[in-house]
Design a protein around this motif. Structure first.
Motif, PDB file in Angstrom:
ATOM      1  N   SER A  79      84.258  54.035  38.292  1.00 17.88           N
ATOM      2  CA  SER A  79      83.649  52.708  38.192  1.00 17.88           C
ATOM      3  C   SER A  79      82.122  52.750  38.260  1.00 17.88           C
ATOM      4  O   SER A  79      81.544  53.332  39.195  1.00 17.88           O
ATOM      5  CB  SER A  79      84.170  51.825  39.335  1.00 17.88           C
ATOM      6  OG  SER A  79      83.596  50.531  39.240  1.00 17.88           O
ATOM      7  N   ALA A  91      73.158  51.925  47.720  1.00 16.36           N
ATOM      8  CA  ALA A  91      74.090  50.912  47.175  1.00 16.36           C
ATOM      9  C   ALA A  91      74.890  50.342  48.329  1.00 16.36           C
ATOM     10  O   ALA A  91      76.121  50.426  48.397  1.00 16.36           O
ATOM     11  CB  ALA A  91      75.007  51.553  46.133  1.00 16.36           C
ATOM     12  N   ALA A  92      74.153  49.710  49.268  1.00 13.51           N
ATOM     13  CA  ALA A  92      74.734  49.318  50.552  1.00 13.51           C
ATOM     14  C   ALA A  92      75.775  48.215  50.404  1.00 13.51           C
ATOM     15  O   ALA A  92      76.812  48.232  51.083  1.00 13.51           O
ATOM     16  CB  ALA A  92      73.623  48.861  51.496  1.00 13.51           C
ATOM     17  N   MET A 131      77.772  47.550  47.904  1.00 19.58           N
ATOM     18  CA  MET A 131      79.030  48.096  47.358  1.00 19.58           C
ATOM     19  C   MET A 131      79.776  48.853  48.450  1.00 19.58           C
ATOM     20  O   MET A 131      80.993  48.709  48.597  1.00 19.58           O
ATOM     21  CB  MET A 131      78.727  49.033  46.182  1.00 19.58           C
ATOM     22  CG  MET A 131      79.996  49.535  45.495  1.00 19.58           C
ATOM     23  SD  MET A 131      80.851  48.272  44.522  1.00 19.58           S
ATOM     24  CE  MET A 131      82.137  47.715  45.615  1.00 19.58           C
ATOM     25  N   HIS A 167      81.349  46.418  50.865  1.00 22.01           N
ATOM     26  CA  HIS A 167      82.536  45.790  50.256  1.00 22.01           C
ATOM     27  C   HIS A 167      83.708  46.755  50.250  1.00 22.01           C
ATOM     28  O   HIS A 167      84.860  46.357  50.478  1.00 22.01           O
ATOM     29  CB  HIS A 167      82.223  45.360  48.818  1.00 22.01           C
ATOM     30  CG  HIS A 167      81.302  44.198  48.718  1.00 22.01           C
ATOM     31  ND1 HIS A 167      81.011  43.594  47.529  1.00 22.01           N
ATOM     32  CD2 HIS A 167      80.603  43.522  49.671  1.00 22.01           C
ATOM     33  CE1 HIS A 167      80.175  42.589  47.746  1.00 22.01           C
ATOM     34  NE2 HIS A 167      79.902  42.526  49.025  1.00 22.01           N
TER      35      HIS A 167
HETATM   36  P1  NAP Z   1      74.624  47.385  45.375  1.00 25.70           P
HETATM   37  O1  NAP Z   1      73.377  46.598  45.481  1.00 25.70           O
HETATM   38  O2  NAP Z   1      75.172  48.081  46.572  1.00 25.70           O
HETATM   39  O3  NAP Z   1      75.827  46.514  44.775  1.00 25.70           O
HETATM   40  C1  NAP Z   1      75.629  45.186  44.302  1.00 25.70           C
HETATM   41  C2  NAP Z   1      76.882  44.802  43.522  1.00 25.70           C
HETATM   42  O4  NAP Z   1      76.941  45.575  42.324  1.00 25.70           O
HETATM   43  C3  NAP Z   1      78.182  45.147  44.245  1.00 25.70           C
HETATM   44  O5  NAP Z   1      78.513  44.189  45.221  1.00 25.70           O
HETATM   45  C4  NAP Z   1      79.156  45.187  43.075  1.00 25.70           C
HETATM   46  O6  NAP Z   1      79.383  43.889  42.560  1.00 25.70           O
HETATM   47  C5  NAP Z   1      78.310  45.903  42.024  1.00 25.70           C
HETATM   48  N1  NAP Z   1      78.475  47.352  42.056  1.00 25.70           N
HETATM   49  C6  NAP Z   1      77.640  48.263  42.582  1.00 25.70           C
HETATM   50  N2  NAP Z   1      78.057  49.514  42.346  1.00 25.70           N
HETATM   51  C7  NAP Z   1      79.215  49.391  41.648  1.00 25.70           C
HETATM   52  C8  NAP Z   1      80.144  50.319  41.095  1.00 25.70           C
HETATM   53  N3  NAP Z   1      79.953  51.644  41.177  1.00 25.70           N
HETATM   54  N4  NAP Z   1      81.246  49.832  40.450  1.00 25.70           N
HETATM   55  C9  NAP Z   1      81.433  48.504  40.336  1.00 25.70           C
HETATM   56  N5  NAP Z   1      80.581  47.565  40.813  1.00 25.70           N
HETATM   57  C10 NAP Z   1      79.488  48.013  41.467  1.00 25.70           C
HETATM   58  O7  NAP Z   1      74.471  48.459  44.168  1.00 25.70           O
HETATM   59  P2  NAP Z   1      73.109  49.064  43.537  1.00 25.70           P
HETATM   60  O8  NAP Z   1      72.257  49.602  44.613  1.00 25.70           O
HETATM   61  O9  NAP Z   1      72.562  48.060  42.561  1.00 25.70           O
HETATM   62  O10 NAP Z   1      73.739  50.291  42.724  1.00 25.70           O
HETATM   63  C11 NAP Z   1      74.479  50.018  41.552  1.00 25.70           C
HETATM   64  C12 NAP Z   1      74.982  51.326  40.997  1.00 25.70           C
HETATM   65  O11 NAP Z   1      73.879  52.207  40.748  1.00 25.70           O
HETATM   66  C13 NAP Z   1      75.930  52.052  41.926  1.00 25.70           C
HETATM   67  O12 NAP Z   1      76.945  52.672  41.138  1.00 25.70           O
HETATM   68  C14 NAP Z   1      75.061  53.135  42.540  1.00 25.70           C
HETATM   69  O13 NAP Z   1      75.827  54.296  42.870  1.00 25.70           O
HETATM   70  C15 NAP Z   1      74.103  53.434  41.418  1.00 25.70           C
HETATM   71  N6  NAP Z   1      72.820  53.928  41.914  1.00 25.70           N
HETATM   72  C16 NAP Z   1      72.105  53.133  42.760  1.00 25.70           C
HETATM   73  C17 NAP Z   1      70.881  53.610  43.250  1.00 25.70           C
HETATM   74  C18 NAP Z   1      70.063  52.763  44.177  1.00 25.70           C
HETATM   75  O14 NAP Z   1      68.921  53.136  44.448  1.00 25.70           O
HETATM   76  N7  NAP Z   1      70.578  51.662  44.666  1.00 25.70           N
HETATM   77  C19 NAP Z   1      70.442  54.890  42.839  1.00 25.70           C
HETATM   78  C20 NAP Z   1      71.222  55.645  41.956  1.00 25.70           C
HETATM   79  C21 NAP Z   1      72.423  55.156  41.502  1.00 25.70           C
HETATM   80  P3  NAP Z   1      80.630  42.955  43.024  1.00 25.70           P
HETATM   81  O15 NAP Z   1      80.228  42.401  44.360  1.00 25.70           O
HETATM   82  O16 NAP Z   1      80.735  41.918  41.950  1.00 25.70           O
HETATM   83  O17 NAP Z   1      81.856  43.833  43.120  1.00 25.70           O
END
Ligand code: NAP
Ligand code: 3Y8
Length: 248
Positions: free
Chosen positions: A30, A76-77, A79, A82
């Motif tokens: 995912s 990605a806190a 996620m 959740h």
């Molecule tokens: P986040 O703020 O923790 O998550 C916000 C929302 O995005 C979650 O509640 C979920 O939506 C959705 N989401 C996040 N990761 C998901 C996944 N793998 N599959 C399905 N839905 C997901 O997330 P974020 O920091 O924006 O990171 C998003 C993605 O980028 C993640 O896969 C993470 O591993 C990747 N990433 C993030 C970083 C970073 O600096 N944050 C760096 C490298 C990679 P719903 O509530 O609708 O389910």
């Protein structure tokens, strides 16, 4: 019969997906849908949010998920939170694959801050050339300090005008030490802002900063709920009841 859900989006998650596919374990990978063209995976892949905790719990039930592996980035806190709540509600075994944070070594010049909002107060008063290596989602606070010369790095080209003048490098990493040294030198970067992502995929800028004597404003990781947490793909495979060719 195992049917695993991998919450991915990192280099570690891709390594895990390859091992799981090689072992013939049924699994779904995912992505959150943050980038235009995420890397292909050797597993059936879904892209986009689940719709909060309730949406993830429903997905787990309807997709017959028996094990959840949180291999998301340490920042990605939401996620990760959740995942803990949805697995508690549905009684689904959960494991987190999370790399250790980078630790400061002799020669590192770090200013550690709790979160991105704390950064602007530690930026220098006089104009400086600053490399914001924190992506696209959290750059708004820097609009209050427009006198600096900013370099940003995004995975995809910016879709909307930026909140302040900046030069954007479009690159998805992983990054090399030589590439980071070259970039920092040619741009005369005097400060770097980074998240303590850990892992190898973004470490090169930290090593380059040490070699060039550039201070790093390092954002500490968000606190995550307690859950089973390992740092290697082999430990996840062992948790799934499989030995791996990784020698564990
Ligand atoms: P986040 O703020 O923790 O998550 C916000 C929302 O995005 C979650 O509640 C979920 O939506 C959705 N989401 C996040 N990761 C998901 C996944 N793998 N599959 C399905 N839905 C997901 O997330 P974020 O920091 O924006 O990171 C998003 C993605 O980028 C993640 O896969 C993470 O591993 C990747 N990433 C993030 C970083 C970073 O600096 N944050 C760096 C490298 C990679 P719903 O509530 O609708 O389910
Ligand atoms: C969509 C999947 C691989 C995985 C590559 C790792 C390494 C490079 C370090 C810098 C720092 C940053 C950013 C970063 C790193 C790896 C890894 C890692 C940092 C991809 C990917 C997705 C994302 C999402 C993206 C964020 C952004 C963060 C860029 C794919 C390439 C800055 C985090 O435009 C956006 O909205 C981008 C959002 C979350 C942080 C932000 O706030 O902008 N990652 N990055 C995942 C999804 O949709 O679920 O596109 O293939 C994955 C990787 N990002 O294949 O080797 O494993 O950690 N990603 C940070 O550290 O601050 C780059 O530039 O030095």
């Amino acid at each position: 019969m195992i049917r695993a859900l991998i919450l991915g989006g990192t280099a570690n998650a891709s390594l895990l997906a390859a091992e799981i596919a090689r072992a013939g374990i049924e699994a779904v990978y995912s992505y959150g849908g943050r980038t235009r063209a995420p890397a292909d995976q050797p597993l059936p892949t879904r892209i986009g949010g689940f719709g909060g905790v309730a949406g993830l719990a429903d997905y787990i039930r309807h997709a017959g998920i028996t094990h959840l592996i949180d291999a998301t980035h340490p920042f990605a806190a939401e996620m990760s939170r959740h995942a803990v709540e949805a697995c508690t509600q549905t009684g689904t075994p959960l494991i987190a694959l999370e790399r250790a944070p980078w630790t400061k070594t002799p020669g590192d010049s770090w200013v550690e801050v709790a979160d991105v909002n704390a950064i602007v107060v530690v930026l220098p008063e006089s104009p400086a050339k600053i490399f914001l290596a924190i992506g696209r989602q959290h750059i708004a606070p820097f609009a209050t300090k427009p006198h600096h010369v900013y370099t940003l790095r995004f995975v995809d080209p910016p879709e909307a005008p930026l909140p302040f003048a900046a030069d954007v490098i479009v690159s998805r990493g992983p990054f090399t030490l030589d590439g980071e040294l070259e970039m920092l030198r040619t741009r005369g970067i005097a400060w770097i802002v980074a998240r303590n992502s850990g892992g190898a995929g973004a470490r090169a800028k930290i090593d380059a900063a040490r070699m060039l004597g550039i201070p790093v404003i390092m954002i500490s990781r968000p606190r995550l709920p307690d859950r089973l947490r390992v740092e290697s793909v082999a430990e996840v495979m062992h948790w799934l009841g499989h030995r791996t060719c990784l020698g564990a």
